[in-house]
Design an enzyme around this catalytic site. Structure first.
Site: not given
Length: 358
Positions: A109, A181
């Site tokens: 994003d 992540y």
């Protein structure tokens, strides 16, 4: 299923994710001829050649890039927005003189950073002197240096860090075995340093890391860990420098076990870290330090916003707003409305994408 900025198994697509100011993407050069590169860029190297195509007309490359996510409106194509794929495709266009199509392994994003996101691209090498004549493919080293040459002429917020030749059917997304992540949280009442702006989530409250390290009820993850580390911009105080010199330059920490850890790593499960231990000894003009926590999530794939929703829940556990049992209840509800507020995008980093490269 989208591999996006990472959030819990309770994650559902959300329309309220933060957006960044849109910036118009520069249109690619319309010249069919590739631009001239410095001699150093034209020189190749032999690394990563194992997958060189037998087809002299086309070569597929696997490309790893790092970027500052707050400078882009996400990784995927969007009209009238500056995106990671748009800037990268433009750099390839300038290098080879024709348009390319790039496919990423993981979508990020707006605001989400990447230490290493991976894509694949097919390139046909055309002769500069004889347009239309197809030459053997560029070696990976040439591709990396040439594309970086044009990226650095832009804003320098994205860099190619590795290039490999792969077979024509190797897909960056579907061949990925695992994604990792990391999420950075800086805890402390002081405002964030200018150098940390948009690089971490600032949480003014103290965090109970032991509560946050409770066994994860999320079974779909291969790893979910919480670690306290030194801030990335860490400069030792005069007391710490003196102590390091006495230990031949090694970082000294009070440990409760005999297990030696790397100098840049502090794990609260085996170490005691003195909070702001040198603040009282600092003179005028020295800012107080924040405590830095890294939450790591590792799995083959993630749901949309999964990591950021997980981090939001863990932060709420750390501040005492909810308990671990509340987290289980939220997960069982399988509704984003039952979750704690989602962590902001600026603290999330796509760390690595793992492959079995032929």
């Amino acid at each position: 299923m989208k591999e996006d900025g990472g959030d819990p198994s309770l994650a559902m697509p959300s329309s309220d994710s933060p957006t960044q100011p849109k910036r118009i993407l520069d249109s690619p050069s319309e010249s069919p001829k590739p631009q001239k590169l410095p001699r150093s860029v034209e020189e190749g190297c032999g690394e990563g050649r194992e997958g060189m195509s037998q087809n002299p007309r086309l070569q597929r490359y696997l490309v790893a890039v790092e970027y500052i996510g707050t400078r882009f409106s996400g990784s995927q194509r969007q009209p009238n927005c500056r995106t990671v794929v748009g800037v990268l495709e433009d750099a390839f266009h300038k290098f080879i003189g024709q348009p390319v199509s790039i496919s990423f392994s993981s979508r990020t994003d707006a605001g989400v950073h990447a230490l290493s996101n991976v894509c694949h691209v097919d390139v046909e090498r055309i002769s500069k002197r004889k347009p239309g004549e197809v030459l053997t493919p560029h070696e990976p080293g040439v591709v990396r240096r040439a594309v970086n040459h044009f990226l650095q002429k832009c804003e320098g917020d994205i860099t190619v860090i590795d290039v490999r030749c792969v077979p024509a059917d190797f897909h960056a997304r579907f061949k990925a075995l695992e994604r990792t992540y990391h999420y950075r949280i800086l805890s402390g009442p002081e405002p964030l340093s200018t150098f940390e702006k948009d690089r971490a989530w600032h949480v003014p409250e103290e965090l109970d890391i032991l509560a946050m390290k409770a066994k994860s009820p999320i079974k779909t993850l291969d790893e979910l860990s919480v670690t306290e580390v030194l801030p990335s911009l860490y400069f030792p105080s005069i007391m710490e420098r003196s102590e390091m010199e006495s230990l031949n330059g090694s970082l000294s920490c009070s440990k409760t076990s005999d297990h030696e850890l790397p100098a840049n790593y502090l794990d609260t499960s085996g170490m005691s870290i003195q909070k702001n231990s040198t603040d009282c000894c600092q003179g005028f003009g020295h800012r107080s330090r924040h405590r830095c926590y890294v939450i790591t999530a590792r799995a083959r794939s993630f749901l949309y916003h999964q990591v950021r929703l997980m981090v939001g829940g863990l932060k709420s556990v750390g501040t005492g707003e909810i308990t671990v049992s509340d987290v289980e209840r939220i997960l069982n509800a399988k509704s984003v409305t039952a979750a704690s507020p989602m962590a902001p995008a600026c603290g999330l980093y796509l760390g690595t994408v793992k492959y079995d490269i032929p």
